[in-house]
Write a protein that holds these residues in place. Sequence first.
Motif, mmCIF file in Angstrom:
data_model
loop_
_atom_site.group_PDB
_atom_site.id
_atom_site.type_symbol
_atom_site.label_atom_id
_atom_site.label_comp_id
_atom_site.label_asym_id
_atom_site.label_seq_id
_atom_site.Cartn_x
_atom_site.Cartn_y
_atom_site.Cartn_z
ATOM 1 N N UNK A 1 -8.381 -0.317 3.522
ATOM 2 C CA UNK A 1 -8.496 0.624 2.405
ATOM 3 C C UNK A 1 -9.412 0.009 1.356
ATOM 4 N N UNK A 2 -9.588 0.721 0.255
ATOM 5 C CA UNK A 2 -10.542 0.288 -0.758
ATOM 6 C C UNK A 2 -10.045 -0.876 -1.591
ATOM 7 N N UNK A 3 -8.827 -1.377 -1.322
ATOM 8 C CA UNK A 3 -8.296 -2.531 -2.051
ATOM 9 C C UNK A 3 -8.111 -3.739 -1.135
ATOM 10 N N UNK B 1 0.822 -1.208 0.000
ATOM 11 C CA UNK B 1 0.000 0.000 0.000
ATOM 12 C C UNK B 1 0.859 1.263 0.000
ATOM 13 N N UNK B 2 1.913 1.272 0.813
ATOM 14 C CA UNK B 2 2.775 2.455 0.862
ATOM 15 C C UNK B 2 3.486 2.676 -0.472
ATOM 16 N N UNK C 1 -15.236 -3.754 0.242
ATOM 17 C CA UNK C 1 -16.624 -3.409 -0.074
ATOM 18 C C UNK C 1 -17.234 -2.549 1.024
ATOM 19 N N UNK C 2 -16.846 -2.803 2.252
ATOM 20 C CA UNK C 2 -17.335 -1.963 3.339
ATOM 21 C C UNK C 2 -16.778 -0.547 3.221
ATOM 22 N N UNK D 1 -4.991 4.726 0.710
ATOM 23 C CA UNK D 1 -4.517 5.111 2.040
ATOM 24 C C UNK D 1 -5.172 4.245 3.104
ATOM 25 N N UNK D 2 -4.361 3.689 3.998
ATOM 26 C CA UNK D 2 -4.890 2.907 5.118
ATOM 27 C C UNK D 2 -5.452 3.861 6.164
#
Length: 485
Positions: A396-398, A269-270, A427-428, A297-298
């Motif tokens: 995050x969204x992924x 993610x970073x 999904x949440x 972004x987390x």
Amino acid sequence: MKRVVLGLFAAVVLHACAAHEKTGDRAAAVGDWKAAYASYRQALTSEPDSPEIKLKFDTARTKALQDAQQRAQTCAQVNDWGCALAESDFALSVEPGNAEIASFRANAAQQVAMGQLDTAVQQAQQGQYAEAASLMDRALQLSPAPEVRTHAEDVRRIITTQGRAQADRYLHEGNFIAAHELAQLVLSLDASASAWAQNIAAEYEHFITEEVERLSREGDAARAQRDWGRAQQSYGAALSLRQGGRAAPLEAYVRHMALADQRIAGRDWNGAADAYHVALRTGQDDGYANHQLERVQLRPYRVVLRSVLVTPGRPDGRAWVGASNDIFTRLANRLTQTARQRGMTDLVKDLAMSIPHENRPRLRIEVHHPDGMHLTTQGRDGIYTAYDAEFVAVANAFDDRRVGFQVYMDGPNGSELLGSVDVPMRELVEHREVSLEGRSVIALMLSTGGDGRQPGPYAGMAHVLPPPPPGTPPPGRGHAATPIP
């Protein structure tokens, strides 16, 4: 200290000298006088006052010179002028002032140069103009003899005459790049071709301008479709024709967008965020990189378990608890049909609240989070019940890690699993309001919101202690989450 350093330096020099001398001795023993000469020369550099090394060096020098002269003569006799040139070059390096060797070397160089020019003629006649020109230049550098210059002029004439005709054919065929390259070569050999070469250069520049724009437009189309690989290929092709221009920052943009996708696939993610930042700095973003940066972004999220609605009874029609009767059966059938047709409406909730009290199971929900949390709500009566229980998790969204929910019916004889559902955290994060359904679970309602707390806190739930007894089915999988409109 200075004496110690000087002593160490002297020791190193002596060791190097001895090593070179031994190498020279070994070469001399097998008659390799060139190698012996080189090694003794290095040894003599380290120890110039050694009579023994000087004697060895002089002997090796004499024999190496004799060998080189003999080999040069032998090579010349069989017309191996490359060999003769190499040997005479070595001999001149040993004895630079030897006029006889210098004269022999000049003749060998002339013969080699003439051979190179013969090859250049063949290359030019075969259309290998650049190779012929390069070989011609090497021949002229090798020998200044008049015969060499005359032969080189023959090569130049063939290249300029035939090359000019070939460049015109390229231009007629639309091969502007080849035409321009060949025209520039001809111009470098014939200044009188300046006007002709300029006309071809103008055609070439027009073609390059249009081709760069065409490739850039292809890149634009691929970029609009988020096909970063194809876009990078198109922009890169444009840059290979002409550096700079609008393709340069666009190529950097799509390259880093592709890198971000790769890092997301590896859950870095970073690293993905860093790639998006670089893409943004190119100034080419249409909002997508900024949007993706927000998504990757987390952040801590508060996941709220709002409510659950289960089927009024078992698959065979019997109530979960209590005796079934006509009133229960009619309410159960109507509730089930309405829920299937209309979803989670107020009418469905009213019908659920109309189920007789003796037929209302005590429902409890356990939550299995991939971070390791195993939580449970308090039991509440009814096939529909609200909880407003919550927990905080970083995602995050992924984030494709799945959160599992198990709906239990508690009774005097223990707990019975009614159904399991699960959902990816992404999904949440993306939908914020979802409804899950599964076996015997009509709707499990969840909502998600940003939260400033660190992961771990929860409310309206408790940790499951002890863990479920052996044989308890794991959380269900494969049930799709449906966003609530």
